[in-house]
Design a protein around this motif. Structure first.
Motif, PDB file in Angstrom:
ATOM      1  N   GLN A   1      20.298  19.772  11.776  1.00 37.19           N
ATOM      2  CA  GLN A   1      20.438  20.722  12.880  1.00 37.19           C
ATOM      3  C   GLN A   1      19.302  20.605  13.886  1.00 37.19           C
ATOM      4  OE1 GLN A   1      22.919  22.696  13.857  1.00 37.19           O
ATOM      5  NE2 GLN A   1      24.134  21.775  12.215  1.00 37.19           N
TER       6      GLN A   1
ATOM      7  N   THR B   1      30.479  31.841  18.076  1.00 36.62           N
ATOM      8  CA  THR B   1      29.149  31.315  18.414  1.00 36.62           C
ATOM      9  C   THR B   1      28.605  31.937  19.699  1.00 36.62           C
ATOM     10  OG1 THR B   1      30.174  29.429  19.555  1.00 36.62           O
ATOM     11  CG2 THR B   1      29.549  29.118  17.251  1.00 36.62           C
ATOM     12  N   ASP B   2      29.489  32.259  20.636  1.00 39.01           N
ATOM     13  CA  ASP B   2      29.047  32.903  21.866  1.00 39.01           C
ATOM     14  C   ASP B   2      28.597  34.339  21.621  1.00 39.01           C
ATOM     15  OD1 ASP B   2      29.553  30.630  23.319  1.00 39.01           O
ATOM     16  OD2 ASP B   2      31.533  31.278  24.010  1.00 39.01           O
TER      17      ASP B   2
ATOM     18  N   PHE C   1      21.659  32.539  20.184  1.00 37.76           N
ATOM     19  CA  PHE C   1      21.033  31.308  19.680  1.00 37.76           C
ATOM     20  C   PHE C   1      21.946  30.491  18.756  1.00 37.76           C
ATOM     21  CE2 PHE C   1      17.631  34.537  20.074  1.00 37.76           C
ATOM     22  CZ  PHE C   1      17.021  34.037  21.214  1.00 37.76           C
ATOM     23  N   LEU C   2      23.246  30.838  18.721  1.00 38.07           N
ATOM     24  CA  LEU C   2      24.179  30.101  17.875  1.00 38.07           C
ATOM     25  C   LEU C   2      25.117  29.291  18.753  1.00 38.07           C
ATOM     26  CD1 LEU C   2      24.761  30.002  14.769  1.00 38.07           C
ATOM     27  CD2 LEU C   2      26.626  31.609  15.194  1.00 38.07           C
ATOM     28  N   ASN C   3      25.370  28.036  18.370  1.00 42.04           N
ATOM     29  CA  ASN C   3      26.373  27.254  19.092  1.00 42.04           C
ATOM     30  C   ASN C   3      27.314  26.583  18.098  1.00 42.04           C
ATOM     31  OD1 ASN C   3      25.216  24.760  18.211  1.00 42.04           O
ATOM     32  ND2 ASN C   3      23.794  24.764  19.939  1.00 42.04           N
TER      33      ASN C   3
ATOM     34  N   TRP D   1      26.107  24.513  15.052  1.00 42.83           N
ATOM     35  CA  TRP D   1      25.558  25.222  13.893  1.00 42.83           C
ATOM     36  C   TRP D   1      26.665  25.536  12.889  1.00 42.83           C
ATOM     37  CZ3 TRP D   1      20.535  25.688  12.968  1.00 42.83           C
ATOM     38  CH2 TRP D   1      19.622  25.730  14.024  1.00 42.83           C
ATOM     39  N   VAL D   2      27.840  25.881  13.407  1.00 40.59           N
ATOM     40  CA  VAL D   2      28.939  26.370  12.571  1.00 40.59           C
ATOM     41  C   VAL D   2      29.771  25.238  11.983  1.00 40.59           C
ATOM     42  CG1 VAL D   2      31.048  27.780  12.589  1.00 40.59           C
ATOM     43  CG2 VAL D   2      29.050  28.489  13.929  1.00 40.59           C
TER      44      VAL D   2
ATOM     45  N   VAL E   1      27.055  35.463  18.993  1.00 37.67           N
ATOM     46  CA  VAL E   1      25.794  35.537  18.252  1.00 37.67           C
ATOM     47  C   VAL E   1      24.720  34.778  19.036  1.00 37.67           C
ATOM     48  CG1 VAL E   1      24.609  34.996  16.085  1.00 37.67           C
ATOM     49  CG2 VAL E   1      27.050  35.614  16.071  1.00 37.67           C
TER      50      VAL E   1
ATOM     51  N   GLN F   1      20.348  20.063  17.652  1.00 35.77           N
ATOM     52  CA  GLN F   1      19.959  21.056  18.651  1.00 35.77           C
ATOM     53  C   GLN F   1      18.979  20.474  19.677  1.00 35.77           C
ATOM     54  OE1 GLN F   1      21.758  23.697  18.759  1.00 35.77           O
ATOM     55  NE2 GLN F   1      22.713  23.221  16.788  1.00 35.77           N
TER      56      GLN F   1
ATOM     57  N   TYR G   1      20.391  20.308   5.737  1.00 37.08           N
ATOM     58  CA  TYR G   1      21.097  20.981   6.828  1.00 37.08           C
ATOM     59  C   TYR G   1      20.130  21.297   7.965  1.00 37.08           C
ATOM     60  CZ  TYR G   1      23.396  24.687   9.468  1.00 37.08           C
ATOM     61  OH  TYR G   1      23.907  25.451  10.491  1.00 37.08           O
TER      62      TYR G   1
END
Length: 471
Positions: free
Chosen positions: A460, A359-360, A364-366, A369-370, A362, A464, A456
């Motif tokens: 999210q 996630t780090d 805007f991904l945390n 999200w995953v 990519v 977020q 989803y």
């Protein structure tokens, strides 16, 4: 040989559950090896009568756990003693929750509720909403058994309305409704395990999950509107036609409204008791819920002067139902052994660190999200939502996360919702297909993938926004 193995299995899994309560209340850690021995014996006896197809997942989990222990150099003896106690509380819950159905079989409560509310269900949108609400309420009592029960009643009600459009209408309402219960219903074992394992507040987790479930229900109603337009069929006309037929039947049944009100009272007393006891008694939820259920069921039959029904139902349950749960219990025992292996070896931290690294890397991904995709992917390889949540929550239990536990619970359970709707290998979809005769792929993936994507996205957005404004 098979019958003897089933009797032995029933005996040892029952002793396992009873010993769980003894160990908890006496604080007797010296009895933990006995608890493990009962669990291990039941686990091994299950393989004498389980077909290989049903035993495959538990064997896979067991092999993975053994590999972890061997590579990490941990003691297999200590691992066996501690690993086969991990799931005792959850198995106790799963063994006792089905006894609630004994109460629902005493009177036509659900039919009475539907008849009572028929004036509120006179359009296709209202009826769809009503199906989703009643399914979630019945799931409190019957877990995924609510799907065939509610489907049977709705199918009888709409007996003259046939075709794929009607099966889509009924099937999506039931499957989506049950999947949403995994976010907030206190008797759903996966939800309770996640709340307890992650140390989340029960009240906040239920409130948060309930709000998202309501939003998910309304989103599903909106999707059903577009689906009705796609098929080009006026479902409201068909529903009103059937409502007109049962109006006379309602007049002839003077006890209908009374049974509906009695059902409401039963619902409030059962789950009100759980919340009350949780507020005043500082013990694990996995302990409180079985105790309340047993007391509630016994009190119901005593008040109705039907004590003989307890023995009748108990005899049937012990003789037939407990052996049929061998696959589920074997998977949970193996999952507990695996969770213990991951936590003892320290591999759990490596797994979570790996997810954070991805996630780090990519923008805007945390992690949030995953997280749902971990549950979804495991669901598509055949692991049920309970097993997946037990594994994921058990691993996360030993890791410090930068998010409130209630948010992590929602992230995990939202993945469970989507997994139940889409995976062709999970029991709710299989049960629905067995009653409506459509393919599992059509009932799950084809009917629900657009809704799953929207759901989803909705969850999210909530997660977020929470991270942005409160972290």
């Amino acid at each position: 040989m098979v019958q003897l193995a089933k009797r032995g299995y029933t005996l040892f899994i029952t002793l396992y559950v009873l010993m769980h309560f003894v160990v908890y209340f006496t604080g007797g850690e010296t009895l933990s090896p006995v608890l493990s021995l009962f669990g291990l014996t039941a686990f091994l006896l299950g393989y004498f009568f389980l077909p290989m197809k049903q035993a495959a997942i538990s064997l896979l989990l067991l092999v993975i756990a053994l590999i972890i222990h061997l590579t990490a150099g941990t003691s297999l003896i200590e691992a066996t003693v501690s690993g086969f106690t991990v799931m005792s509380g959850l198995i106790a819950l799963l063994l006792i929750v089905p006894t609630i159905s004994w109460v629902l079989e005493e009177k036509p409560y659900i039919e009475a509720v539907i008849n009572f509310a028929q004036n509120l269900l006179n359009t296709s949108r209202k009826f769809y909403f009503g199906m989703m609400v009643i399914t979630q309420i019945i799931s409190y009592f019957l877990l995924f058994g609510s799907i065939p029960m509610v489907y049977g009643m709705i199918d009888d009600f709409l007996e003259n309305q046939k075709g794929e459009v009607w099966e889509n209408y009924k099937g999506t309402a039931l499957l989506r409704a049950f999947s949403l219960t995994t976010m907030w219903v206190v008797s759903i074992p996966s939800f309770i395990f996640a709340v307890q394992a992650l140390g989340a507040s029960l009240g906040l987790s239920i409130l948060q999950g309930f709000v998202i479930a309501v939003a998910g229900t309304l989103l599903s109603v909106l999707f059903s509107h577009f689906q009705e337009r796609h098929y080009g069929v006026d479902l409201t006309a068909g529903i009103q036609e059937e409502l007109a037929k049962i109006e006379e039947e309602k007049k002839e049944d003077p006890n209908g409204n009374r049974d509906a009100l009695e059902f409401g009272l039963l619902f409030v007393t059962l789950f009100g008791s759980i919340f009350l006891l949780n507020a005043v008694w500082p013990v694990d939820l996995l302990l409180i819920i079985p105790i309340v259920i047993v007391a509630w069921v016994l009190l119901y039959f005593i008040v109705r002067r039907r004590s003989s029904a307890i023995a009748e139902n108990g005899k049937t349950y012990v003789g037939k139902s407990i052996p049929n749960k061998a696959q589920q219990f074997s998977i949970l025992l193996a999952a507990g052994f695996l969770i213990n292996a991951v936590n003892q070896s320290g591999y759990g931290e490596y797994i979570i660190d790996g997810l954070f690294y991805i996630t780090d890397a990519v923008p805007f991904l945390n992690f949030l999200w995953v997280l749902p995709f971990v549950v979804i992917i495991l669901g598509f390889i055949g692991l049920g939502p309970l097993t997946v949540i037990v594994l994921v929550s058990g691993i996360l239990q030993g890791v410090e996360l930068p998010y409130p536990p209630e948010i992590v619970v929602l992230g995990i359970t939202s993945g469970s919702v989507i997994s139940i709707m889409l995976s062709p290998l999970i029991l709710p979809s299989i049960i629905l297909s067995s009653v409506n005769k459509l393919s599992i792929i059509k009932n799950g993936l084809l009917f629900n993938y657009k809704y799953a994507i929207a759901f989803y996205a909705m969850v999210q957005i909530y997660l977020q926004l929470f991270v942005v404004f409160f972290m």
